[in-house]
Design an enzyme around this catalytic site. Structure first.
Site, mmCIF file in Angstrom:
data_model
loop_
_atom_site.group_PDB
_atom_site.id
_atom_site.type_symbol
_atom_site.label_atom_id
_atom_site.label_comp_id
_atom_site.label_asym_id
_atom_site.label_seq_id
_atom_site.Cartn_x
_atom_site.Cartn_y
_atom_site.Cartn_z
ATOM 1 N N TYR A 53 -8.158 -13.097 4.379
ATOM 2 C CA TYR A 53 -7.395 -12.241 2.882
ATOM 3 C C TYR A 53 -8.541 -11.684 2.262
ATOM 4 C CZ TYR A 53 -3.047 -14.771 3.440
ATOM 5 O OH TYR A 53 -1.899 -15.404 3.973
ATOM 6 N N SER A 233 6.260 -14.944 1.931
ATOM 7 C CA SER A 233 7.166 -13.593 1.476
ATOM 8 C C SER A 233 8.640 -14.199 1.038
ATOM 9 C CB SER A 233 7.093 -12.714 2.839
ATOM 10 O OG SER A 233 5.903 -12.161 3.031
ATOM 11 N N GLY A 238 8.231 -8.621 -2.630
ATOM 12 C CA GLY A 238 8.864 -8.230 -3.990
ATOM 13 C C GLY A 238 10.002 -7.397 -4.200
ATOM 14 N N GLY A 242 14.046 -6.910 -7.025
ATOM 15 C CA GLY A 242 15.177 -5.667 -7.538
ATOM 16 C C GLY A 242 14.138 -4.807 -7.963
ATOM 17 N N LYS A 243 12.856 -4.713 -8.226
ATOM 18 C CA LYS A 243 12.111 -3.630 -8.855
ATOM 19 C C LYS A 243 12.076 -2.329 -7.920
ATOM 20 C CE LYS A 243 7.668 -5.557 -7.500
ATOM 21 N NZ LYS A 243 6.405 -6.153 -7.613
#
Length: 346
Positions: A53, A233, A238, A242-243
């Protein structure tokens, strides 16, 4: 907060785990520190990182997320308040900038020393194998890649002996797998019995309302062998907020910056399922994110749910999901959608 223990250990962990893979890319060091401060205040004592990461991985940012955690640990003196999990990267082109050879004794010993240095700690509580050496159906690959069946599998005994030597040295407390399959997990357990060494305690695999493939084989392994799932996840990068519905792509969002990471979750079947889950959330007067996370929090084979956020309001909402208990009626409605559109995301 709710707590459990890493299976077969006395290590107490929060049911919500703080994921960190955006720190050093989408999030600054100061923002990473702010997230850890808030999470700890809310009772989250379990942080997950990896040497790889932040993501997307590259040579310039390699190890930066561990460094951010390390500066926070040094600044706050909170090492004894946190259960820290990290991972050694597997082999392949994606990690050519780290090292070659995948999982073996030399690489594990090199990786653990580097992680300890970046994290500014003497030990890691849970050390995980980020993905297998062999080709398997993970990271958006739905079916087993049969072309890899003839390739060499893991050197299980060498890996296990190395990990257990690190336990004996006090550099790690226990270890786990990640992005594994039922076959691979059982091969590890078979080798553990042969060597008479401690077995892995967790498996960190992808799991969400639109990707419940873990239930096909792996959940039985989890429950019969007492190896807990660390679900990553859980919001499908994401998408389960709903974005991204109706063609939206909010500026600064992961899908906007790195569209390939959400592509696996953006098929017609997935988006159709997301809309249906959103309707259930509205009916219950909670957000879609809260519904998605609360569902995972209640599963019997889940040890901890790894949430991640780039903004503080997202972090507050995600951690707050631990206080939501879904009714039997709501769970039946979720199952009805899953029956209609099973695992639309690979």
């Amino acid at each position: 907060m709710k707590y459990t223990k890493l299976p077969n250990t006395d290590i107490k962990v929060s049911k919500i785990c703080l994921g960190t893979m955006t720190w050093g890319n989408q999030n600054t060091e100061a923002e990473g520190h702010q997230q850890m401060d808030y999470a700890l205040e809310q009772g989250v004592n379990f942080f997950d990182v990896a040497e790889l990461y932040p993501v997307p991985a590259n040579a310039e940012t390699y190890g930066d997320t561990e460094r951010i955690i390390g500066t926070w640990l040094k600044k706050t003196g909170n090492r004894d308040k946190v259960v820290l999990a990290s991972k050694i990267a597997g082999g392949g082109d994606y990690t050519a900038h780290i090292r070659k050879g995948g999982l073996n004794k030399k690489n594990i010993l090199e990786a653990i020393e580097s992680s300890l240095q970046r994290l500014q700690t003497d030990y890691i509580d849970l050390y995980q194998l980020h993905w297998p050496n062999r080709g398997v159906n993970v990271f958006g690959t739905r079916d087993f890649p049969t072309s890899t069946a003839s390739s060499e599998a893991e050197n299980y005994e060498e890996i296990l002996e190395t990990l257990n030597s690190l336990v004996q040295q006090g550099k790690i407390r226990t270890y786990g797998l990640s992005n594994e399959t039922p076959w691979g997990t059982m091969k590890y357990l078979e080798a553990c019995k042969k060597l008479d060494v401690a077995k892995p305690v967790t498996i960190q695999n992808s799991y969400s309302l639109i990707h419940r493939g873990y239930e096909v084989g792996m959940s039985e392994v989890s429950m019969r062998e007492n190896i807990g799932l660390l679900a990553y996840s859980p919001l499908a990068q994401g998408v389960l907020s709903g974005k991204y519905l109706d063609g939206n792509s909010p500026e600064g969002s992961r899908g906007n910056l790195f569209p390939r990471f959400i592509a696996r979750y953006m098929g017609d079947g997935s988006l159709s399922a997301v809309r249906k889950y959103e309707a259930i959330a509205k009916k219950n007067r909670i957000s879609l994110s809260e519904l998605s996370l609360a569902f995972i929090n209640q599963l019997p084979f889940v040890t901890s749910n790894i949430i991640g956020a780039t903004k503080m309001d997202q972090l507050r909402e995600n951690i707050g999901s631990i206080h939501i208990n879904l009714s039997d009626e709501t769970l039946k409605e979720i199952e009805a959608i899953h029956t209609e559109i099973p695992n639309p995301a690979p």
